[in-house]
Scaffold this motif. Structure first.
Motif, PDB file in Angstrom:
ATOM      1  N   PHE A 177       8.351 -21.722  10.609  1.00  0.00           N
ATOM      2  CA  PHE A 177       9.093 -22.729  11.374  1.00  0.00           C
ATOM      3  C   PHE A 177       9.792 -23.707  10.437  1.00  0.00           C
ATOM      4  O   PHE A 177      10.976 -24.020  10.593  1.00  0.00           O
ATOM      5  CB  PHE A 177       8.139 -23.481  12.304  1.00  0.00           C
ATOM      6  CG  PHE A 177       8.760 -24.669  12.986  1.00  0.00           C
ATOM      7  CD1 PHE A 177       9.511 -24.505  14.138  1.00  0.00           C
ATOM      8  CD2 PHE A 177       8.603 -25.946  12.465  1.00  0.00           C
ATOM      9  CE1 PHE A 177      10.104 -25.602  14.762  1.00  0.00           C
ATOM     10  CE2 PHE A 177       9.177 -27.042  13.079  1.00  0.00           C
ATOM     11  CZ  PHE A 177       9.932 -26.878  14.233  1.00  0.00           C
ATOM     12  N   ILE A 178       9.038 -24.197   9.445  1.00  0.00           N
ATOM     13  CA  ILE A 178       9.575 -25.178   8.507  1.00  0.00           C
ATOM     14  C   ILE A 178      10.770 -24.604   7.741  1.00  0.00           C
ATOM     15  O   ILE A 178      11.816 -25.250   7.603  1.00  0.00           O
ATOM     16  CB  ILE A 178       8.468 -25.647   7.545  1.00  0.00           C
ATOM     17  CG1 ILE A 178       7.491 -26.556   8.289  1.00  0.00           C
ATOM     18  CG2 ILE A 178       9.051 -26.345   6.327  1.00  0.00           C
ATOM     19  CD1 ILE A 178       6.246 -26.908   7.500  1.00  0.00           C
ATOM     20  N   LEU A 179      10.635 -23.381   7.239  1.00  0.00           N
ATOM     21  CA  LEU A 179      11.707 -22.759   6.459  1.00  0.00           C
ATOM     22  C   LEU A 179      12.976 -22.602   7.296  1.00  0.00           C
ATOM     23  O   LEU A 179      14.081 -22.948   6.848  1.00  0.00           O
ATOM     24  CB  LEU A 179      11.239 -21.402   5.938  1.00  0.00           C
ATOM     25  CG  LEU A 179      12.211 -20.658   5.039  1.00  0.00           C
ATOM     26  CD1 LEU A 179      12.484 -21.444   3.765  1.00  0.00           C
ATOM     27  CD2 LEU A 179      11.670 -19.270   4.696  1.00  0.00           C
ATOM     28  N   GLN A 180      12.837 -22.091   8.514  1.00  0.00           N
ATOM     29  CA  GLN A 180      14.013 -21.896   9.360  1.00  0.00           C
ATOM     30  C   GLN A 180      14.615 -23.228   9.801  1.00  0.00           C
ATOM     31  O   GLN A 180      15.838 -23.360   9.928  1.00  0.00           O
ATOM     32  CB  GLN A 180      13.644 -21.057  10.584  1.00  0.00           C
ATOM     33  CG  GLN A 180      13.291 -19.624  10.254  1.00  0.00           C
ATOM     34  CD  GLN A 180      13.048 -18.803  11.496  1.00  0.00           C
ATOM     35  OE1 GLN A 180      13.990 -18.402  12.176  1.00  0.00           O
ATOM     36  NE2 GLN A 180      11.793 -18.557  11.792  1.00  0.00           N
ATOM     37  N   VAL A 184      18.177 -22.776   8.376  1.00  0.00           N
ATOM     38  CA  VAL A 184      19.069 -22.379   9.473  1.00  0.00           C
ATOM     39  C   VAL A 184      19.415 -23.575  10.357  1.00  0.00           C
ATOM     40  O   VAL A 184      20.558 -23.766  10.765  1.00  0.00           O
ATOM     41  CB  VAL A 184      18.436 -21.247  10.311  1.00  0.00           C
ATOM     42  CG1 VAL A 184      19.407 -20.773  11.383  1.00  0.00           C
ATOM     43  CG2 VAL A 184      18.031 -20.079   9.411  1.00  0.00           C
ATOM     44  N   GLY A 185      18.398 -24.361  10.677  1.00  0.00           N
ATOM     45  CA  GLY A 185      18.624 -25.608  11.398  1.00  0.00           C
ATOM     46  C   GLY A 185      18.668 -25.523  12.903  1.00  0.00           C
ATOM     47  O   GLY A 185      18.865 -26.540  13.580  1.00  0.00           O
ATOM     48  N   ASP A 186      18.504 -24.331  13.486  1.00  0.00           N
ATOM     49  CA  ASP A 186      18.641 -24.212  14.935  1.00  0.00           C
ATOM     50  C   ASP A 186      17.308 -23.908  15.622  1.00  0.00           C
ATOM     51  O   ASP A 186      17.287 -23.433  16.753  1.00  0.00           O
ATOM     52  CB  ASP A 186      19.661 -23.120  15.282  1.00  0.00           C
ATOM     53  CG  ASP A 186      19.233 -21.738  14.790  1.00  0.00           C
ATOM     54  OD1 ASP A 186      18.243 -21.657  14.033  1.00  0.00           O
ATOM     55  OD2 ASP A 186      19.895 -20.740  15.159  1.00  0.00           O
ATOM     56  N   VAL A 187      16.194 -24.206  14.955  1.00  0.00           N
ATOM     57  CA  VAL A 187      14.874 -23.880  15.504  1.00  0.00           C
ATOM     58  C   VAL A 187      14.192 -25.154  15.982  1.00  0.00           C
ATOM     59  O   VAL A 187      14.106 -26.133  15.245  1.00  0.00           O
ATOM     60  CB  VAL A 187      13.995 -23.184  14.444  1.00  0.00           C
ATOM     61  CG1 VAL A 187      12.647 -22.816  15.041  1.00  0.00           C
ATOM     62  CG2 VAL A 187      14.688 -21.941  13.918  1.00  0.00           C
TER      63      VAL A 187
END
Length: 209
Positions: A177-180, A184-187
């Motif tokens: 979750f943290i990485l995305q 990516v920024g859309d989680v």
């Protein structure tokens, strides 16, 4: 000389830890020096070194205090076995854990996901940092294991499922979750929880949703 109260000591320690987190968020883990922490904290070097001998001591304090409090958040939605309440489904559990991380970030005024990612990168490079962070990672896994035991008992998973293996996977979902969130920024926690629900749902369950 007046005796320093425990409340005063705790306040100063927290002030130094908060300054360290801001430095790490801004400059990265490796570039954060004790001189930077002293400047950011607004305290004298003597005051900072009264509470911490060096950066490793501050890292240890952050880890030991469970600053992200993820383990405590997991424990909070794991009912007492004697209460008769059922453990929530895994999608609600992971949504609550990730939302707690974001809520705490807002409360502290720092980006905890970004700080966590930088800390992991440093742990991969520096065995001392890895050893300092490992106990907190184990506490988080242990909290997930307790949740998994309750979830198996509540019929959330197959009755023969291994709580330890479930805990290992759920622990790994947090870094994902943290990485995305950073890259990516859309989680969001809600999307992440819904995705886990889709992943775990049997075809017959999806057809009725």
């Amino acid at each position: 000389m007046p005796k320093i109260s425990e409340e005063h000591r705790a306040e100063k320690r927290q002030q130094i830890i908060a300054a360290t987190l801001r430095c790490v968020e801004r400059d990265g883990f490796h570039k954060t020096t004790m001189a930077a922490v002293v400047k950011e904290s607004g305290l004298s070097a003597g005051s900072v070194y009264t509470y911490f001998r060096g950066k490793s001591d501050i890292i240890r304090a952050i880890a030991e205090s469970g600053l992200t409090a993820v383990a405590e958040a997991i424990t909070s939605f794991t009912p007492d076995p004697d209460s008769g309440d059922a453990a929530p489904p895994p999608e609600r559990a992971i949504e609550a854990a990730t939302q707690h991380l974001l809520d705490l970030s807002e409360e502290l005024g720092v980006d905890l996901p970004r700080i966590a990612l930088q800390t992991w990168a440093e742990a991969a490079r520096d065995p001392e940092v890895r050893d300092l962070m490992a106990p907190e990672a184990r506490r988080i896994r242990a909290a997930w294991r307790t949740y998994a035991e309750g979830a198996v008992a509540a019929g959330r998973f197959h009755p023969d499922a291994d709580p330890e293996r479930i805990a290992i996977v759920l622990t790994g979902l947090l870094p994902g979750f943290i990485l995305q969130r950073i890259i990516v920024g859309d989680v969001s926690p809600k999307i992440y929880g819904a995705g886990l629900s889709d992943l775990l749902a049997a075809p017959s369950q999806r057809a009725t949703q």
